[in-house]
Design a protein around this motif. Structure first.
Motif, PDB file in Angstrom:
ATOM      1  N   ASN A   1       0.824  -1.205   0.000  1.00 38.75           N
ATOM      2  CA  ASN A   1       0.000   0.000   0.000  1.00 38.75           C
ATOM      3  C   ASN A   1       0.865   1.265   0.000  1.00 38.75           C
ATOM      4  OD1 ASN A   1      -2.825   1.105   0.342  1.00 38.75           O
ATOM      5  ND2 ASN A   1      -1.826   2.047   2.100  1.00 38.75           N
TER       6      ASN A   1
ATOM      7  N   GLU B   1       0.689   4.111  -2.894  1.00 32.75           N
ATOM      8  CA  GLU B   1       0.430   5.517  -2.592  1.00 32.75           C
ATOM      9  C   GLU B   1       1.576   6.401  -3.063  1.00 32.75           C
ATOM     10  OE1 GLU B   1      -0.298   5.644   1.581  1.00 32.75           O
ATOM     11  OE2 GLU B   1      -2.473   5.346   1.335  1.00 32.75           O
TER      12      GLU B   1
ATOM     13  N   SER C   1      -7.904   6.745  -6.555  1.00 25.45           N
ATOM     14  CA  SER C   1      -8.963   6.325  -5.632  1.00 25.45           C
ATOM     15  C   SER C   1      -9.032   4.803  -5.485  1.00 25.45           C
ATOM     16  CB  SER C   1     -10.314   6.851  -6.113  1.00 25.45           C
ATOM     17  OG  SER C   1     -10.601   6.377  -7.422  1.00 25.45           O
TER      18      SER C   1
ATOM     19  N   GLU D   1      -7.713   3.036  -2.122  1.00 30.28           N
ATOM     20  CA  GLU D   1      -8.599   2.909  -0.964  1.00 30.28           C
ATOM     21  C   GLU D   1      -9.538   1.720  -1.117  1.00 30.28           C
ATOM     22  OE1 GLU D   1     -11.759   5.635   1.631  1.00 30.28           O
ATOM     23  OE2 GLU D   1     -10.675   6.485  -0.080  1.00 30.28           O
TER      24      GLU D   1
ATOM     25  N   THR E   1      -9.592  -1.575   1.330  1.00 35.60           N
ATOM     26  CA  THR E   1     -10.783  -2.085   2.016  1.00 35.60           C
ATOM     27  C   THR E   1     -10.989  -3.562   1.729  1.00 35.60           C
ATOM     28  OG1 THR E   1     -11.821   0.097   1.867  1.00 35.60           O
ATOM     29  CG2 THR E   1     -13.261  -1.781   2.300  1.00 35.60           C
TER      30      THR E   1
END
Length: 325
Positions: free
Chosen positions: A212, A216, A223, A226, A230
Motif C-alpha cells: 500500500n 500511494e 482512488s 482505498e 478495504t
C-alpha cells in the motif's frame, strides 16, 4: 427394525452405528460398543436398545451429566423416536431411519489442485510445532524490519526490539484467547494452530502495508488504492476469523466462512462509519500519504513544467470562480 445412530463428535467429526435389535453401551471406556472421546461422558454412560415399536429406549447408567433431550436433563429412561436427538456430554446422538432418502450423487469432475488441499481445520501442518513457531518467527522478523524501515529518525536497536516484543505479545495473547475458546468448545487448546493463523494473517497484513505504501507513492491521487485497501482488510479479517473458527468450533466449513464474512463486513462498516464521523476540517497544509522511497527518479511518474503550469492555471481559475460566488 434397524436404526442408525449418527454421532456428532465435539470436534465436528461424524460416525454412525447400526442399532438393529442389539443393546449398545455408550461411554468413554474402551469396552463400550460406542466409545466417545468426550471428557463430559462417563466411562459407562448410557445403554441404547430398540423396543418392539422401533423406538429407541435410552437409559442413563448413573452418569454425572445424564442424558439431555431438548432442554430437559434426564437421569433415568427416555424413549426416542426415529428423527430424535439426544445429547450425551458434549456429543450429539441423532437417530435416523436407514431407509430415509438421500440427495442424488454429484457428478465427479476433475478437481483443481487447490481444492484438493486439506481444509485448514484438518490440515496436519496446522498443529505442527515447527510450522507454528516458524510462521511466528517470520512475522516477528518482518515486523521488526518494517518498523525499522518506517522510522524516519535515529532508531536505536532497543526501540525496535521493544516494538517487536509488543507485537509478539499481542499475537500471543490473541492466540491464547482463541485457545481458551477452543478448550471450552472442543475441549482442546490448539494453541499452536491459533498462533499459526494469527501470525500468518499478521504477516499478510504487513505485506499489504508495504504494498500500500508503494502504491500511494506511485499513485498518490488514485482512488482505487482505498478500494483495494478495504478489500484487502476484508479478506484478512475474514481469513483470520475463519481460521480460528475452524479450530475452535464444530460448525460446518461453509458456515464458518459465512460467519467470518459477516463479522468482517460488520467490522469494516463500523470502521468506515467511525472515520466519516471524524472532523475533517479544511487545512491549507498539504498532506502526503506516503514517504519517499529509495528508487531512481526516472521511474517516478512526473509531469512536465508546462503540464504543471496548465494545471495551476486551471486550479486558479476554479478558485476565482468560487470566490466570485
Amino acid at each position: 427394525m434397524a436404526l442408525i445412530i449418527e454421532i456428532l463428535h465435539p470436534d465436528g467429526a461424524r460416525s454412525r452405528h447400526a442399532l438393529n435389535g442389539n443393546v449398545l453401551t455408550v461411554g468413554r471406556a474402551l469396552g463400550n460398543d460406542v466409545v466417545l472421546d468426550d471428557p463430559y461422558v462417563d466411562a459407562s454412560h448410557a445403554r441404547l436398545s430398540l423396543d418392539d415399536s422401533g423406538a429407541v429406549l435410552a437409559e442413563d447408567l448413573g452418569s454425572v451429566n445424564g442424558l439431555v433431550s431438548g432442554e430437559e436433563r434426564i437421569f433415568g429412561r427416555i424413549v426416542v423416536r426415529p428423527g430424535g436427538v439426544l445429547r450425551v456430554g458434549r456429543t450429539t446422538l441423532r437417530f435416523r431411519d436407514p431407509n430415509e432418502s438421500v440427495p442424488p450423487a454429484l457428478l465427479d469432475r476433475p478437481m483443481p489442485a487447490v481444492a484438493m488441499i486439506a481444509p485448514i481445520g484438518k490440515a496436519r501442518w496446522l498443529g505442527s510445532t515447527p510450522a507454528a513457531l516458524g510462521m511466528a518467527l517470520l512475522a516477528l522478523v518482518a515486523f521488526g524490519v518494517s518498523a525499522w524501515l518506517r522510522s524516519s529518525g535515529r532508531s536505536s536497536a532497543s526501540s525496535i526490539v521493544s516494538a517487536s516484543l509488543g507485537f509478539a505479545t499481542v499475537v500471543t495473547i490473541w492466540a491464547g484467547l482463541w485457545s481458551l475458546a477452543s478448550r471450552i468448545i472442543v475441549h482442546q487448546f490448539r494453541f499452536l494452530g491459533h498462533l499459526l493463523v494469527a501470525a500468518a494473517v499478521a504477516l499478510g497484513g504487513l505485506a499489504w502495508g508495504v504494498s500500500n505504501d508503494w502504491l500511494e507513492f506511485f499513485f498518490p491521487d488514485a482512488s482505487f488504492i482505498e478500494v483495494f485497501g478495504t478489500l484487502a482488510l476484508l479478506a484478512l479479517v475474514g481469513v483470520l476469523l475463519a481460521g480460528h473458527l475452524a479450530l475452535a468450533s464444530v460448525m460446518p466449513r461453509r458456515r464458518q466462512w459465512k460467519v467470518a464474512a459477516i463479522v468482517a463486513v460488520t467490522v469494516i462498516a463500523i470502521g468506515m462509519l467511525s472515520s466519516l464521523s471524524k472532523d475533517d476540517s479544511f487545512s491549507d497544509v498539504p498532506k502526503y500519504p506516503a514517504s519517499l522511497k529509495p528508487i531512481a527518479a526516472s521511474l517516478v511518474p512526473t509531469q512536465s513544467i508546462d503540464q504543471f503550469e496548465n494545471g495551476s492555471k486551471q486550479l486558479k481559475d476554479e478558485v476565482d470562480q468560487l470566490a466570485k460566488k
